[in-house]
Design a protein around this motif. Structure first.
Motif, PDB file in Angstrom:
ATOM      1  N   GLU B  94      -8.429  -8.113  70.041  1.00  0.00           N
ATOM      2  CA  GLU B  94      -7.792  -8.241  68.794  1.00  0.00           C
ATOM      3  C   GLU B  94      -6.405  -8.972  68.658  1.00  0.00           C
ATOM      4  OE1 GLU B  94      -9.267  -6.148  64.857  1.00  0.00           O
ATOM      5  OE2 GLU B  94      -7.514  -5.152  65.923  1.00  0.00           O
ATOM      6  N   ARG B  95      -5.708  -8.373  69.535  1.00  0.00           N
ATOM      7  CA  ARG B  95      -4.408  -9.027  69.753  1.00  0.00           C
ATOM      8  C   ARG B  95      -4.328 -10.591  70.283  1.00  0.00           C
ATOM      9  NH1 ARG B  95      -0.008  -5.578  68.552  1.00  0.00           N
ATOM     10  NH2 ARG B  95       1.588  -6.047  69.714  1.00  0.00           N
ATOM     11  N   VAL B  96      -5.139 -10.742  71.151  1.00  0.00           N
ATOM     12  CA  VAL B  96      -5.371 -12.037  71.533  1.00  0.00           C
ATOM     13  C   VAL B  96      -5.949 -13.164  70.547  1.00  0.00           C
ATOM     14  CG1 VAL B  96      -6.514 -13.870  73.229  1.00  0.00           C
ATOM     15  CG2 VAL B  96      -5.775 -11.559  74.076  1.00  0.00           C
ATOM     16  N   LYS B  97      -6.879 -12.480  69.645  1.00  0.00           N
ATOM     17  CA  LYS B  97      -7.476 -13.225  68.623  1.00  0.00           C
ATOM     18  C   LYS B  97      -6.144 -13.573  67.443  1.00  0.00           C
ATOM     19  CE  LYS B  97     -10.084 -12.597  64.419  1.00  0.00           C
ATOM     20  NZ  LYS B  97     -10.077 -11.494  63.384  1.00  0.00           N
ATOM     21  N   LEU B 103      -3.494 -13.871  76.756  1.00  0.00           N
ATOM     22  CA  LEU B 103      -4.846 -13.463  77.401  1.00  0.00           C
ATOM     23  C   LEU B 103      -5.075 -12.027  77.535  1.00  0.00           C
ATOM     24  CD1 LEU B 103      -5.106 -14.764  80.965  1.00  0.00           C
ATOM     25  CD2 LEU B 103      -4.930 -12.475  80.876  1.00  0.00           C
ATOM     26  N   ILE B 104      -6.306 -11.578  77.828  1.00  0.00           N
ATOM     27  CA  ILE B 104      -6.566 -10.094  77.814  1.00  0.00           C
ATOM     28  C   ILE B 104      -7.087  -9.851  79.293  1.00  0.00           C
ATOM     29  CG2 ILE B 104      -8.346 -10.552  76.403  1.00  0.00           C
ATOM     30  CD1 ILE B 104      -8.568  -7.257  76.625  1.00  0.00           C
ATOM     31  N   ILE B 105      -6.736  -8.767  80.013  1.00  0.00           N
ATOM     32  CA  ILE B 105      -7.286  -8.017  81.115  1.00  0.00           C
ATOM     33  C   ILE B 105      -7.692  -6.799  80.748  1.00  0.00           C
ATOM     34  CG2 ILE B 105      -6.880  -7.719  83.442  1.00  0.00           C
ATOM     35  CD1 ILE B 105      -4.307  -9.188  83.557  1.00  0.00           C
ATOM     36  N   SER B 106      -9.024  -6.691  81.335  1.00  0.00           N
ATOM     37  CA  SER B 106      -9.611  -5.214  81.167  1.00  0.00           C
ATOM     38  C   SER B 106     -10.349  -4.847  82.339  1.00  0.00           C
ATOM     39  CB  SER B 106     -10.596  -5.026  80.031  1.00  0.00           C
ATOM     40  OG  SER B 106     -11.068  -3.997  79.790  1.00  0.00           O
ATOM     41  N   SER B 107     -10.352  -3.569  82.754  1.00  0.00           N
ATOM     42  CA  SER B 107     -11.236  -3.306  84.000  1.00  0.00           C
ATOM     43  C   SER B 107     -12.402  -2.397  83.392  1.00  0.00           C
ATOM     44  CB  SER B 107     -10.524  -1.918  84.803  1.00  0.00           C
ATOM     45  OG  SER B 107      -9.343  -2.869  85.469  1.00  0.00           O
ATOM     46  N   GLY B 108     -12.770  -2.380  82.111  1.00  0.00           N
ATOM     47  CA  GLY B 108     -13.870  -1.778  81.381  1.00  0.00           C
ATOM     48  C   GLY B 108     -15.062  -2.359  81.377  1.00  0.00           C
ATOM     49  N   ASN B 109     -16.130  -1.971  80.530  1.00  0.00           N
ATOM     50  CA  ASN B 109     -17.376  -2.389  80.418  1.00  0.00           C
ATOM     51  C   ASN B 109     -17.659  -3.855  80.357  1.00  0.00           C
ATOM     52  OD1 ASN B 109     -19.805  -2.936  78.973  1.00  0.00           O
ATOM     53  ND2 ASN B 109     -20.030  -0.602  78.494  1.00  0.00           N
ATOM     54  N   THR B 110     -18.188  -4.406  81.461  1.00  0.00           N
ATOM     55  CA  THR B 110     -18.190  -5.919  81.475  1.00  0.00           C
ATOM     56  C   THR B 110     -18.902  -6.539  80.031  1.00  0.00           C
ATOM     57  OG1 THR B 110     -18.166  -5.847  83.683  1.00  0.00           O
ATOM     58  CG2 THR B 110     -18.866  -7.984  82.789  1.00  0.00           C
ATOM     59  N   LEU B 120     -14.693 -11.819  68.598  1.00  0.00           N
ATOM     60  CA  LEU B 120     -13.234 -12.123  68.030  1.00  0.00           C
ATOM     61  C   LEU B 120     -12.698 -13.384  68.312  1.00  0.00           C
ATOM     62  CD1 LEU B 120     -11.951  -8.408  68.442  1.00  0.00           C
ATOM     63  CD2 LEU B 120     -13.007  -9.513  66.500  1.00  0.00           C
ATOM     64  N   ILE B 121     -12.632 -13.621  69.717  1.00  0.00           N
ATOM     65  CA  ILE B 121     -11.739 -14.874  70.249  1.00  0.00           C
ATOM     66  C   ILE B 121     -12.694 -16.377  69.761  1.00  0.00           C
ATOM     67  CG2 ILE B 121     -10.588 -15.994  72.116  1.00  0.00           C
ATOM     68  CD1 ILE B 121     -10.237 -13.225  73.173  1.00  0.00           C
ATOM     69  N   LEU B 296     -14.158 -19.391  76.100  1.00  0.00           N
ATOM     70  CA  LEU B 296     -13.736 -18.992  74.837  1.00  0.00           C
ATOM     71  C   LEU B 296     -12.134 -19.470  74.690  1.00  0.00           C
ATOM     72  CD1 LEU B 296     -14.362 -15.194  76.299  1.00  0.00           C
ATOM     73  CD2 LEU B 296     -15.430 -16.177  74.142  1.00  0.00           C
ATOM     74  N   ASN B 297     -11.779 -19.208  73.287  1.00  0.00           N
ATOM     75  CA  ASN B 297     -10.476 -19.839  72.873  1.00  0.00           C
ATOM     76  C   ASN B 297      -9.308 -19.179  73.714  1.00  0.00           C
ATOM     77  OD1 ASN B 297     -11.051 -22.067  70.931  1.00  0.00           O
ATOM     78  ND2 ASN B 297     -12.133 -20.391  70.086  1.00  0.00           N
ATOM     79  N   ALA B 298      -9.491 -18.107  74.479  1.00  0.00           N
ATOM     80  CA  ALA B 298      -8.389 -17.672  75.316  1.00  0.00           C
ATOM     81  C   ALA B 298      -9.016 -17.015  76.529  1.00  0.00           C
ATOM     82  CB  ALA B 298      -7.689 -16.402  74.294  1.00  0.00           C
TER      83      ALA B 298
END
Lengths: 338, 338
Positions: B94-97, B103-110, B120-121, B296-298
């Protein structure tokens, strides 16, 4: 010739360094197994020149059938069928069709070998398409993977059929009663994958199979050895196999580079030589040489075009196992009852 | 905060050993690059406990946004969307949106990361589907491969679109003017492969591309490094990647076994230690950590769930390169003109 159990037809002309490597491979095989008779197809003078180098090949265990022409790798399948009728490959396949040989091995053009085999040897009644299977090393031994490229489009029926056929292949080579079979997918959950794969999963799960259906497997788990038979469409299977080959080559080359780029590295290599020999032996891809064409009325084995004599020897060993394991009879029994 | 070029949103809760490895990864990154500001999403107390271990992370270069919940790997995408609105992943996206992060980085659920990012993006106007790209080491450097699993069905348009997008990705990371792009296939001849792939080949061959189209590539040639960008459908791409990972693991394990199974082996290993360290460094898969979601837009970066802090550090480095290379702007320019 009563001491021979089986006769193998060999196309001695396909692939690199043929017929030299072919004859050397036969000689290596005859060192440890004398119960197979060979029909060798190709240019007689070239073949005799090679045979003369080995004491254990003679008219007692082989017959040479002279063929002046050969199908080249660059030939299209269409050309191969049109002009290849006198070639070593065609004649060797014809020998199997005429039941004068039990199995054919060729290092030649894969597409031509598949199409001419289908044309002459024909599919087993009830089997829709042929598949190409290969041996894949894992931590616990070896598994078989199919299809490696015969069919790029797959439907539910193909997955189910190839599960049966693959299980019989494993049974005939490794003498295991209940092989474990999985479908290659991009996740282990039931909801993953495309529709054909998902409906094959449901069918195999509901069926009373003569193997153990283990659901989906992902590419990074083939190595574990918890599954004996891995079923995939020919497009993904071919890409998986070639990518694995490329990865092995990449790693081996990078490791060699590091050990050979300094004097210290070279000394370490020499010091550890027995271990490097053991590694080479353990990871030797030549032991898994041989694409097995399945679903035809006789087994057809494709040896890698770039395979050397040692690799060709392994493809003969594999062929002998397949014949002794009664592969085609086993596959047929699935489709008579089904 | 005028010294910061970009802001990265980090979901600190996904994957194994989070947020510990995440914060350590950020600290490693800040050792060599001080121009990125971080928005860190997750359980504030856990994050602060980790941050307190490092001198180079403070309120000057990061902001913690407390999120009490997190999306688990076992959650279905549907559940993630339904109940995940207060989770660290959702809030970071949401922050990126809201354009408060680049940009967002996550190690979570693909799956959840992909679907929530799309939601969102949103997709870039004109781009049909998102793709997941990854870095792939080769003899000459690194290539990018896509799609690694976002789309299991592909049509001609997807291949062509992803060729453009993949070329822009390569350009933004490696600053190369004319990347070489190939389609992954099971043969190098024009007649091989399924219809969608063949028609994409014809289109790319006829188009005036802003990259060099090199035709087909087979899995065993990815390692050569003669091609920078390799395009494939998400099913084959995922299988190729995971099979390569499995092969590396198989080889590494077998080699280790041989060096550790005898006293002589252990002595050889110790003697050659500097070389083994070099091999480990050369072949270290952590350097290639990070699935890049494209279209995506980001930019959205998926770090491997099992990645450690060093691997996470590399995914931040990759993210910084992508931002500085102007990836999204580059991709957009292709679709405004097209």
């Amino acid at each position: 010739m009563s001491s021979f159990n089986y006769t193998i037809a060999i196309d001695a002309m396909g692939g690199e360094s043929s017929p030299k490597k072919i004859i050397e491979g036969i000689s290596l095989f005859l060192e440890e197994d004398k119960e197979i008779y060979f029909n060798i197809f190709g240019k007689k003078d070239l073949i005799i020149k090679e045979i003369d180098k080995y004491k254990n090949i003679s008219t007692e265990n082989c017959k040479i059938i002279n063929c002046e022409t050969q199908i080249e790798d660059k030939n299209s399948v269409r050309d191969a069928i049109k002009v290849g009728k006198e070639s070593s490959m065609w004649k060797a396949i014809e020998r199997v069709k005429n039941k004068e040989s039990d199995l054919i091995i060729s290092s030649g053009n894969t597409g031509a070998l598949l199409v001419i085999s289908k044309l002459l040897i024909k599919m087993i009644d009830g089997v829709d398409k042929p598949a190409i299977a290969g041996l894949w090393p894992n931590f616990q031994g070896v598994s078989v993977v199919l299809d490696l490229g015969a069919n790029i489009e797959f439907n539910e029926k193909n997955y189910v059929e190839f599960s049966k056929i693959g299980a019989e292949l494993y049974r005939s080579i490794f003498e295991k009663k209940d092989p474990r079979v999985s479908l290659l997918n991009i996740g282990s959950e039931e909801i993953k994958g495309h529709e054909e794969l998902k409906s094959a999963f449901r069918t195999l799960n509901a069926n009373k199979n003569n193997f153990i259906f283990k659901g989906y497997i992902e590419g990074n788990h083939i190595k574990d050895g918890d599954v004996d038979v891995i079923i995939t469409d020919g497009f993904s299977g071919n890409i998986a196999l070639k990518t694995a080959e490329g990865t092995v080559n990449y790693m081996t080359t990078e490791i060699k580079k590091i050990f050979s780029s300094s004097l210290f590295g070279k000394i370490c290599y020499l010091f550890s030589l027995p271990l490097f020999k053991k590694i080479k032996k353990t990871l030797d891809p030549r032991k898994y040489n041989g694409g097995i064409f399945l679903g035809l009325n006789a087994p057809v084995i494709k040896s890698h075009g770039s395979a050397d004599s040692f690799a060709f020897f392994y493809s003969i060993k594999l062929s002998a196992k397949i014949l002794r394991g009664g592969l085609v009879k086993r596959i047929k029994s699935n489709f008579e009852n089904g």
